[in-house]
Design an enzyme around this catalytic site. Structure first.
Site, PDB file in Angstrom:
ATOM      1  N   GLU A  35      -5.009  20.062  22.054  1.00 42.33           N
ATOM      2  CA  GLU A  35      -5.576  20.619  20.658  1.00 42.33           C
ATOM      3  C   GLU A  35      -4.568  21.767  20.417  1.00 42.33           C
ATOM      4  O   GLU A  35      -4.542  22.764  21.047  1.00 42.33           O
ATOM      5  CB  GLU A  35      -6.970  21.009  20.716  1.00 42.33           C
ATOM      6  CG  GLU A  35      -7.488  22.035  19.578  1.00 42.33           C
ATOM      7  CD  GLU A  35      -7.347  21.387  18.118  1.00 42.33           C
ATOM      8  OE1 GLU A  35      -8.292  20.389  18.112  1.00 42.33           O
ATOM      9  OE2 GLU A  35      -6.751  21.831  17.240  1.00 42.33           O
ATOM     10  N   CYS A 161     -18.506  15.212   4.978  1.00 41.97           N
ATOM     11  CA  CYS A 161     -19.838  15.897   4.249  1.00 41.97           C
ATOM     12  C   CYS A 161     -19.806  15.584   2.872  1.00 41.97           C
ATOM     13  O   CYS A 161     -19.500  16.494   1.998  1.00 41.97           O
ATOM     14  CB  CYS A 161     -19.811  17.234   4.663  1.00 41.97           C
ATOM     15  SG  CYS A 161     -21.343  17.973   4.267  1.00 41.97           S
ATOM     16  N   ASP A 296     -15.152  11.944  12.534  1.00 43.89           N
ATOM     17  CA  ASP A 296     -14.296  11.720  11.345  1.00 43.89           C
ATOM     18  C   ASP A 296     -13.260  10.896  11.465  1.00 43.89           C
ATOM     19  O   ASP A 296     -12.879  10.063  10.505  1.00 43.89           O
ATOM     20  CB  ASP A 296     -13.912  12.864  10.724  1.00 43.89           C
ATOM     21  CG  ASP A 296     -14.985  13.810  10.352  1.00 43.89           C
ATOM     22  OD1 ASP A 296     -16.391  13.554  10.582  1.00 43.89           O
ATOM     23  OD2 ASP A 296     -14.847  15.208  10.070  1.00 43.89           O
ATOM     24  N   CYS A 339     -27.126  15.680   5.720  1.00 44.67           N
ATOM     25  CA  CYS A 339     -26.302  16.419   5.005  1.00 44.67           C
ATOM     26  C   CYS A 339     -27.301  17.420   4.275  1.00 44.67           C
ATOM     27  O   CYS A 339     -28.157  17.041   3.501  1.00 44.67           O
ATOM     28  CB  CYS A 339     -25.620  15.772   3.855  1.00 44.67           C
ATOM     29  SG  CYS A 339     -24.487  16.222   2.739  1.00 44.67           S
TER      30      CYS A 339
HETATM   31  P1  FAD Z   1     -13.004  18.047  13.385  1.00 48.58           P
HETATM   32  O1  FAD Z   1     -14.047  18.993  13.818  1.00 48.58           O
HETATM   33  O2  FAD Z   1     -12.346  18.154  12.186  1.00 48.58           O
HETATM   34  O3  FAD Z   1     -11.956  17.898  14.603  1.00 48.58           O
HETATM   35  C1  FAD Z   1     -10.683  17.421  14.708  1.00 48.58           C
HETATM   36  C2  FAD Z   1      -9.759  18.353  15.437  1.00 48.58           C
HETATM   37  O4  FAD Z   1      -8.461  17.211  15.831  1.00 48.58           O
HETATM   38  C3  FAD Z   1      -9.168  19.588  15.107  1.00 48.58           C
HETATM   39  O5  FAD Z   1      -9.442  20.385  15.878  1.00 48.58           O
HETATM   40  C4  FAD Z   1      -7.801  19.345  14.553  1.00 48.58           C
HETATM   41  O6  FAD Z   1      -7.018  20.494  14.801  1.00 48.58           O
HETATM   42  C5  FAD Z   1      -7.472  18.198  15.811  1.00 48.58           C
HETATM   43  N1  FAD Z   1      -6.111  17.610  15.613  1.00 48.58           N
HETATM   44  C6  FAD Z   1      -5.682  16.746  14.274  1.00 48.58           C
HETATM   45  N2  FAD Z   1      -4.645  16.342  14.570  1.00 48.58           N
HETATM   46  C7  FAD Z   1      -4.230  16.366  15.928  1.00 48.58           C
HETATM   47  C8  FAD Z   1      -3.109  16.013  16.682  1.00 48.58           C
HETATM   48  N3  FAD Z   1      -2.069  15.247  16.174  1.00 48.58           N
HETATM   49  N4  FAD Z   1      -3.044  16.613  17.918  1.00 48.58           N
HETATM   50  C9  FAD Z   1      -4.119  17.156  18.484  1.00 48.58           C
HETATM   51  N5  FAD Z   1      -5.154  17.705  17.870  1.00 48.58           N
HETATM   52  C10 FAD Z   1      -5.416  17.288  16.363  1.00 48.58           C
HETATM   53  N6  FAD Z   1     -21.090  18.453   8.643  1.00 48.58           N
HETATM   54  C11 FAD Z   1     -22.694  18.551   8.840  1.00 48.58           C
HETATM   55  O7  FAD Z   1     -23.074  17.954   9.809  1.00 48.58           O
HETATM   56  N7  FAD Z   1     -23.306  19.446   8.014  1.00 48.58           N
HETATM   57  C12 FAD Z   1     -22.808  20.221   7.019  1.00 48.58           C
HETATM   58  O8  FAD Z   1     -23.528  20.846   6.086  1.00 48.58           O
HETATM   59  C13 FAD Z   1     -21.293  20.029   6.897  1.00 48.58           C
HETATM   60  N8  FAD Z   1     -20.805  20.668   5.865  1.00 48.58           N
HETATM   61  C14 FAD Z   1     -19.371  20.492   5.603  1.00 48.58           C
HETATM   62  C15 FAD Z   1     -18.733  21.428   4.743  1.00 48.58           C
HETATM   63  C16 FAD Z   1     -17.544  21.469   4.143  1.00 48.58           C
HETATM   64  C17 FAD Z   1     -16.698  22.099   3.418  1.00 48.58           C
HETATM   65  C18 FAD Z   1     -16.663  20.794   5.367  1.00 48.58           C
HETATM   66  C19 FAD Z   1     -14.996  20.651   5.301  1.00 48.58           C
HETATM   67  C20 FAD Z   1     -17.216  19.958   6.421  1.00 48.58           C
HETATM   68  C21 FAD Z   1     -18.605  19.893   6.595  1.00 48.58           C
HETATM   69  N9  FAD Z   1     -19.169  19.129   7.563  1.00 48.58           N
HETATM   70  C22 FAD Z   1     -20.667  19.189   7.563  1.00 48.58           C
HETATM   71  C23 FAD Z   1     -18.448  18.009   8.286  1.00 48.58           C
HETATM   72  C24 FAD Z   1     -18.086  18.173   9.848  1.00 48.58           C
HETATM   73  O9  FAD Z   1     -17.655  19.691   9.561  1.00 48.58           O
HETATM   74  C25 FAD Z   1     -17.362  17.252  10.344  1.00 48.58           C
HETATM   75  O10 FAD Z   1     -17.646  16.333  10.017  1.00 48.58           O
HETATM   76  C26 FAD Z   1     -17.038  17.504  11.643  1.00 48.58           C
HETATM   77  O11 FAD Z   1     -16.269  18.764  12.264  1.00 48.58           O
HETATM   78  C27 FAD Z   1     -16.229  16.543  12.289  1.00 48.58           C
HETATM   79  O12 FAD Z   1     -16.011  16.701  13.754  1.00 48.58           O
HETATM   80  P2  FAD Z   1     -14.685  15.923  14.290  1.00 48.58           P
HETATM   81  O13 FAD Z   1     -14.619  16.256  15.726  1.00 48.58           O
HETATM   82  O14 FAD Z   1     -14.594  14.574  14.030  1.00 48.58           O
HETATM   83  O15 FAD Z   1     -13.261  16.379  13.463  1.00 48.58           O
END
Ligand code: FAD
Ligand code: UQ1
Length: 410
Positions: A35, A161, A296, A339
């Protein structure tokens, strides 16, 4: 060359939750997380940050502070994954190999797919809750609003979201009422979707709310250009390509187009659309049995949320435990996602549903109704559940509570 038994790509919600769980299963010395970001953000708080109810500083913590102790943090960017040789290459030229790989790279924002962005954010009156750089601009635009149109967009792509693009609209409506400016405002929600929300039970409730608050909803309208110097937002009618409507705005909230992570899209791990191609029940990759996915970045056919990540983390933990013992995965993910639709500074409609779009509510009360208790959950309880539960691998979603709370009920 560095070798790890369990290599986790991405230190977001899914990556940190899984590294905590893998540390418990295998010992910290066998786990590494790649990361590059200095800070980890609790993105769900940004809805409230954009409306001035929380600060952006309170949504972030240093990545180093949330990595489970003893787990190796590789502070670089993944550039290439080669699942045929079980190797990963990073932008600083490091090669790593693995026995098992968990992909948790999230999705990518594409502001640049809207003509005039991202440079348009240098002008006032425009913001987006979707990135840490632009969320404060939403609050600035809301406070600066005088009169005219307040416009909110929803893009023509999958999003994370799916409720967030309209939550900020309800909060803006409430703010303008509180400050005596609502009578001079037209609040307009222009969405690419053919519906206000994908699950009928909550959509019915939201239609009642927009009517009651005098909010205009235009379906199948896609934001294609922002002329920030002139405060104009250009939308295309998706059902009549070429039919363009220009909205003059005094406030614009942009939800950017989103798409798969480019590292996955360009790899052997992707499906046709570029998302990580995993089994929807056990989260194992469809073609590489030592590769797993969460969150995601995957093609799991459910709404992309942290709540979904929580439920997925419990299933994936079980899947990996079985695979390590050469047994068949048995626990099945039902698509649970949630949500919390913030509808004012003290109410929330708490949508929870599964792969079939059927409501799967935790509490034995009708969650389609706006409730103060659920606002309190969203604003004050969820952040703790996130930092101390999900990220430590201790929160696998509300299923056990749902079963308990529904005991003796249908
Ligand atoms: P992320 O948490 O986005 O993590 C992905 C990680 O991968 C990041 O740290 C990034 O830096 C890293 N990365 C990317 N590319 C690379 C690379 N090439 N090499 C190394 N690392 C990399 N969810 C809810 O449950 N309830 C809510 O109310 C809600 N509200 C939201 C409101 C907003 C405005 C937003 C933006 C999101 C909201 N979400 C909500 C959604 C939630 O934040 C995401 O669905 C969740 O964080 C997904 O987790 P993830 O680990 O898949 O991705
Ligand atoms: C949830 O588990 C979660 O992840 C920690 C969220 O992300 C912030 C949520 O928004 C929600 C609603 C849940 C689900 C939890 C309960 C108690 C319904």
């Amino acid at each position: 060359k560095q070798h790890y038994k369990m290599l986790v790509l991405g230190g977001g919600s899914g990556g940190i939750a899984m590294s905590a769980r893998m540390k418990r299963m295998l010992g910290a010395e066998n786990v590494a997380v790649v990361e590059p970001s200095e800070m980890h953000y609790y993105q769900p708080l940004w809805t409230l940050v954009g409306a001035g109810a929380k600060t952006v500083a309170s949504s972030g913590r240093p990545t180093s502070s949330i990595i489970p102790s003893g787990v190796r943090l590789v502070k670089s960017k993944v550039e290439e994954i080669n699942p045929d040789t079980n190797t990963v290459r990073t932008d600083d030229g490091t090669e790593m190999s693995y026995d098992y790989l968990i992909v948790a790279l999230g999705l990518q924002l594409h502001f640049e797919k809207i003509k005039g962005l991202p440079e348009g954010f240098e002008h006032p009156k425009i913001g987006s809750n979707y990135s840490v750089e632009t969320v404060d601009k939403t609050w600035a635009a809301l406070q600066a609003f005088k009169e005219g149109n307040a416009v909110f967009s929803f893009p023509n792509t999958p999003v994370k979201c799916a409720g967030a693009p309209q939550k900020i609209m309800y909060l803006s409506d409430a703010f303008l009422r509180k400050t005596g400016k609502r009578a001079k405002a037209n609040i307009i929600y222009n969405t690419s979707l053919p519906v206000i929300f994908g699950v009928k039970k909550y959509a019915d409730s939201l239609w009642d709310i927009v009517k009651q608050r005098d909010i205009k909803v235009n379906l199948r309208q896609n934001l294609i250009e922002v002329r920030a110097d002139k405060q104009e937002a250009v939308f295309e009618n998706l059902d009549k390509p070429g039919e363009i409507t220009v909205f003059q705005y005094d406030m614009l909230h942009v939800t950017p187009p989103m798409g798969p992570n480019s590292v996955i899209k360009g790899s052997l791990l992707a499906d046709e659309a570029g998302w990580l191609d995993v089994d929807k029940e056990n989260l194992q990759h469809k073609r590489y049995p030592n590769v797993f996915g969460i969150g995601d970045c995957t093609n799991l056919p459910t709404s992309k949320t942290a709540a979904a990540v929580a439920a997925q983390s419990a299933v994936l933990n079980r899947t990996i435990k079985k695979i390590l013992k050469n047994e068949k995965p048995d626990k099945k993910y039902d698509g649970y996602t949630s949500c919390p639709l913030v509808t004012s500074y003290n109410t929330v409609v708490l949508a929870e549903f599964d792969y079939n779009g059927q409501p799967l509510e935790t509490f034995p009360i009708n969650q389609a109704k706006e409730r103060r208790l659920m606002y309190h959950m969203k604003a004050d309880v969820m952040p703790h559940l996130y930092w101390h539960g999900l990220l430590r691998g201790l929160w696998g979603g509300p299923e056990p509570f749902r079963k308990l709370l529904h005991l003796g009920m249908k």
